[in-house]
Write an enzyme that holds these catalytic residues in place. Structure first.
Site, PDB file in Angstrom:
ATOM      1  N   GLY A 273       0.828  -1.207   0.000  1.00 44.67           N
ATOM      2  CA  GLY A 273       0.000   0.000   0.000  1.00 44.67           C
ATOM      3  C   GLY A 273       0.859   1.251   0.000  1.00 44.67           C
ATOM      4  CB  ILE A 301       6.450  -8.570   9.253  1.00 49.04           C
ATOM      5  CG1 ILE A 301       7.150  -9.463  10.269  1.00 49.04           C
ATOM      6  CG2 ILE A 301       4.955  -8.789   9.253  1.00 49.04           C
ATOM      7  CD1 ILE A 301       6.831  -9.107  11.699  1.00 49.04           C
ATOM      8  CG  ASP A 302       2.439 -10.333   6.169  1.00 44.17           C
ATOM      9  OD1 ASP A 302       2.779 -10.462   7.349  1.00 44.17           O
ATOM     10  OD2 ASP A 302       1.303  -9.955   5.820  1.00 44.17           O
ATOM     11  CG  MET A 345       1.255 -10.950  11.991  1.00 46.51           C
ATOM     12  SD  MET A 345       1.910  -9.308  12.100  1.00 46.51           S
ATOM     13  CE  MET A 345       0.726  -8.586  13.230  1.00 46.51           C
ATOM     14  N   GLY A 346       0.635 -13.051   8.446  1.00 43.88           N
ATOM     15  CA  GLY A 346       0.626 -13.504   7.055  1.00 43.88           C
ATOM     16  C   GLY A 346      -0.757 -13.299   6.502  1.00 43.88           C
ATOM     17  CG  MET A 454       3.903 -10.413  22.310  1.00 42.74           C
ATOM     18  SD  MET A 454       3.916 -11.765  23.466  1.00 42.74           S
ATOM     19  CE  MET A 454       5.473 -11.480  24.271  1.00 42.74           C
ATOM     20  NE  ARG A 456       2.683  -5.158  13.533  1.00 44.50           N
ATOM     21  CZ  ARG A 456       1.553  -4.597  13.107  1.00 44.50           C
ATOM     22  NH1 ARG A 456       1.031  -4.981  11.958  1.00 44.50           N
ATOM     23  NH2 ARG A 456       0.936  -3.677  13.803  1.00 44.50           N
TER      24      ARG A 456
END
Ligand SMILES: Nc1ncnc2c1ncn2[C@@H]1O[C@H](COP(=O)(O)OP(=O)(O)OP(=O)(O)O)[C@@H](O)[C@H]1O
Ligand SMILES: O=P(O)(O)OC[C@H]1O[C@](O)(CO)[C@@H](O)[C@@H]1O
Ligand SMILES: [Mg+2]
Length: 530
Positions: A273, A301-302, A345-346, A454, A456
Site C-alpha cells: 500500500g 514482515i509477511d 502473521m501472514g 509481540m 512484530r
C-alpha cells in the site's frame, strides 16, 4: 513521463494467463483428482509469472520471441530518472567516496587519493540476474516458465549502489523519511542508515514525517529533525522512531506538503500500500515538474513483495516465532492429549508460518492462506488431530492469520487503508478443536498462543540488521543517482533497484508447488486437508 505510464500499464497486463489457462484446462482433462492441487498450483505459477514478464501475448512460433521478450523486460524494468523530466539536469561528481577519508601519501600530509582511484562505484549498466534456475521442464518443482518448453531466458535487473555521478547537490537537498503501514522489525535500522548515509553525502537537512502519510496533512504533527546523533542508537529497539499509521491524506495533499516543506528526496518505508502511494507521489511530482526523488524501502514482515529474496523483518519474525512454537510444543507435550495452536502473521502469504514451522521441527500441521483446507470431515484437520493424539499423544498447529478465511464469517470490516480485517482463524481452530473432541468424547487440552504483535514489535535480529543497513544505504544512493519511483531489494543475494509497479502488482505468495512448501510438508508429515 512516457516511461512511467508504460511501467504502470504493463505491470498488470496478464499476457501469459491466456496461454496458461488454456494449458491448464486441457491438463485438467488428463489428470486425476489426486493431481488437482498441482493443476491449481501451476495456474498460480503462471499467473504470478504473467506479472513479471511481458506486455502482450507472445507468439512462441516467432523465432525472435525471446529477444522481443527480453527487450520488453528491459523497458519494463528501466528505472524512472529525473532526466526523463529534466533532460538538461547536469550530473556532478559524487560526494560519496569513502577513500577520500583515508590519507594515503605518507610523505605528503593531507594528501588524499583521487576519486578516479576509488573503484567503489556501480556502473549504470551493471545488472543482476533475476532468475537463476534453468528449469529443464515445466514439470520441475516450482518451475516458473515463460513458454511451454520452459526455455531459459535471462532477465536482468539494475544493480543498486553508489554512482560516480549524482544529480543533487547535497547542500540543496532536504530529505524526508516516512514509515507507513504496520510495524516491522528493522524500521529503525533503515531510518538510521538512511540518515547516516545522507550525512556522508553531505546532506544537512533531514527530517522525519511523523505517523506515516498522516504526518503530511495533520497540522498537529511536527516534522522531526534527524541527524546521526539523533538516530545513533534507535536500532536497539523495535518499532519506528517516527511512528506509523494506516490511511491518511490523498496524493495531491502529500505532494502539496512536499512542495511547502521544500522536500526533494523522500524515503518511504512500507508495504505494498505504501509503495502504491509512493509511486503515485512520484507520478504526481513528475506531472507538476518537481525535481523530487521518491525511493521506497519495502517493509513487510509477511515477505509478500514480488521478486525479492526476502524483505527486512521477516527473518526476525521467523526467529521470534520459535519461542511461541516451542512454548506451544512444551504445553502440548506436557499435557495429557495436549494440542498447541499458534497463530502467526501472514495476511495473504504464508511465508512466516511455513518458515517458522520448518525451522522449529515441532509443528505437525502448518496452515497457510495459499493452500485451502477443511476443518471438519474425513480429510479435515480435526480428524488428523485425533489421529495425532492417538499416535503420539500431542500435536502442534501453526496457522497463518490469512489461512482458512473461507471457514469464518466475513467481518465486512476494512482498516483505514482499505485492507480487509480478517476473522481470527486461531480462535476458530481452538474453539472447533475443543468442540470436536468434546463431541467425540475424547479428552483434549487445547492451548492457543497468539504472539503476532509481540513478534512484530521486536528489534531486528543480526541478519535483518545487515539487510536494513544495506537497503538504507542503497535507498540514498538511488536518490542521489537521480532515480525516482523505485524501490530497493535483495535479489539472488545481490541488491537491486526495481520500478515500484513491478514489485507490488499483487502480493508474493508461497507457491504450493515449490520445493520449500514440499519441504515443509515433509517436515510436518501432514496430509492434504481436502
Ligand atoms: N493504492 C494506494 N494508493 C495510494 N496510497 C495508498 C494505496 N494503498 C495504500 N495507500 C496508503 O499507504 C499507506 C499504507 O498502506 P497499508 O496500510 O495498506 O500498509 P502497507 O504499506 O501495505 O504495509 P503493511 O504490510 O503493514 O500492510 C496508507 O497510509 C494508505 O493510505
Ligand atoms: O493490526 P494492524 O496494525 O492493522 O496490522 C496487521 C497486519 O499487518 C501485517 O503485519 C502486515 O504488515 C499483516 O500481517 C497483518 O494483517
Ligand atoms: Mg499491505
Amino acid at each position: 513521463m512516457a516511461s512511467i505510464s508504460h511501467v504502470i500499464t504493463t505491470a498488470t497486463n496478464p499476457h501469459l494467463n491466456l496461454y496458461h489457462l488454456t494449458q491448464t484446462r486441457s491438463s485438467t482433462l488428463r489428470l486425476s483428482h489426486s493431481n488437482s492441487r498441482r493443476i491449481l498450483n501451476n495456474t498460480r505459477v503462471f499467473a504470478e509469472h504473467a506479472n513479471s514478464t511481458s506486455t502482450s501475448a507472445i507468439d512462441f512460433n516467432d523465432p525472435d520471441w525471446k529477444i522481443k521478450f527480453q527487450q520488453d523486460f528491459e523497458s519494463r524494468f528501466r528505472l524512472p530518472h529525473i532526466t526523463d523530466i529534466f533532460p538538461d539536469s547536469p550530473p556532478i561528481p559524487s560526494t560519496f567516496c569513502l577513500k577520500m577519508r583515508t590519507p594515503i601519501g605518507k610523505d605528503i600530509p593531507g594528501h588524499y587519493s583521487l576519486d578516479e582511484e576509488w573503484h567503489g562505484y556501480i556502473n549504470n549498466n551493471d545488472r543482476v540476474l533475476l532468475k537463476t534456475i534453468n528449469y529443464s521442464s515445466p514439470k520441475s518443482a516450482g518451475a516458473e516458465c515463460i513458454d511451454p518448453n520452459c526455455t531459459w531466458v535471462e532477465q536482468w535487473v539494475h544493480r543498486a549502489g553508489p554512482r560516480e555521478k549524482i544529480y543533487y547537490k547535497p547542500e540543496e537537498v532536504k530529505a524526508a523519511i516516512v514509515t507507513c503501514g504496520g510495524l516491522c522489525p528493522g524500521l529503525n535500522d533503515v531510518i538510521r542508515q538512511i540518515v547516516i548515509t545522507l550525512e556522508i553525502y553531505g546532506v544537512k537537512k533531514i527530517v522525519g514525517i511523523p505517523f506515516g502519510y498522516r504526518g503530511f496533512s495533520d497540522k498537529e504533527l511536527i516534522e522531526v529533525p534527524l541527524s546521526r546523533k539523533v538516530v545513533q542508537n534507535i536500532h536497539l529497539s523495535g518499532g519506528s522512531l517516527l511512528g506509523v499509521s494506516r490511511g491518511g491524506p490523498g496524493v495531491n495533499d502529500i505532494v502539496d506538503s512536499l512542495e511547502e516543506r521544500g522536500i526533494n528526496m523522500l524515503f518511504v518505508l512500507g508495504g505494498n500500500g505504501t509503495h502504491a502511494g509512493a509511486n503515485a507521489i512520484h507520478s504526481e511530482c513528475c506531472k507538476r515538474r518537481l525535481k523530487v526523488s521518491v525511493i521506497g524501502v519495502p517493509k513487510t514482515i509477511d515477505n509478500d513483495i514480488l521478486l525479492m529474496d526476502k524483505t527486512f523483518g521477516f527473518d526476525t519474525a521467523v526467529e521470534e516465532a520459535q519461542r511461541a512454537i516451542n512454548s506451544a510444543y512444551i504445553e502440548a507435550h506436557s499435557a495429557y492429549h495436549g494440542i498447541g495452536v499458534v497463530k502467526l502473521m501472514g495476511r495473504s502469504s504464508g511465508f512466516i508460518a511455513m518458515q517458522a514451522s520448518l525451522s522449529s521441527g515441532q509443528v505437525d500441521v502448518c496452515l497457510i492462506p495459499e493452500v485451502p483446507f477443511n476443518s471438519h470431515g474425513p480429510h479435515g484437520i480435526l480428524r488428523h488431530l485425533q489421529y495425532l493424539l492417538e499416535m503420539k499423544g500431542s500435536a502442534v498447529v501453526c496457522v497463518a492469520e490469512g489461512a482458512g478465511q473461507n471457514l469464518l464469517q466475513n467481518t465486512n470490516a476494512k482498516d483505514a487503508s482499505g485492507n480487509i480485517v480478517f476473522g481470527d482463524i486461531g480462535v476458530y481452530i481452538q474453539q472447533e478443536t475443543k468442540k470436536y473432541f468434546k463431541e467425540i468424547g475424547v479428552h483434549a487440552d487445547v492451548k492457543y498462543i497468539d504472539p503476532t504483535y509481540m513478534i512484530r514489535a521486536c528489534r531486528a535480529n543480526a541478519s535483518d540488521g545487515i539487510l536494513c543497513t544495506v537497503l538504507g544505504q542503497n535507498a540514498v544512493h538511488g536518490a542521489f543517482a537521480g532515480y525516482s519511483g523505485i524501490t530497493v531489494g535483495l535479489c539472488n543475494t545481490h541488491y537491486a533497484y526495481f520500478p515500484i509497479p513491478e514489485v507490488i502488482s499483487h502480493p508474493r505468495l508461497v507457491d504450493p508447488n515449490s520445493r520449500m512448501w514440499h519441504r515443509c510438508l515433509t517436515s510436518t508429515g501432514q496430509p492434504d486437508f481436502i
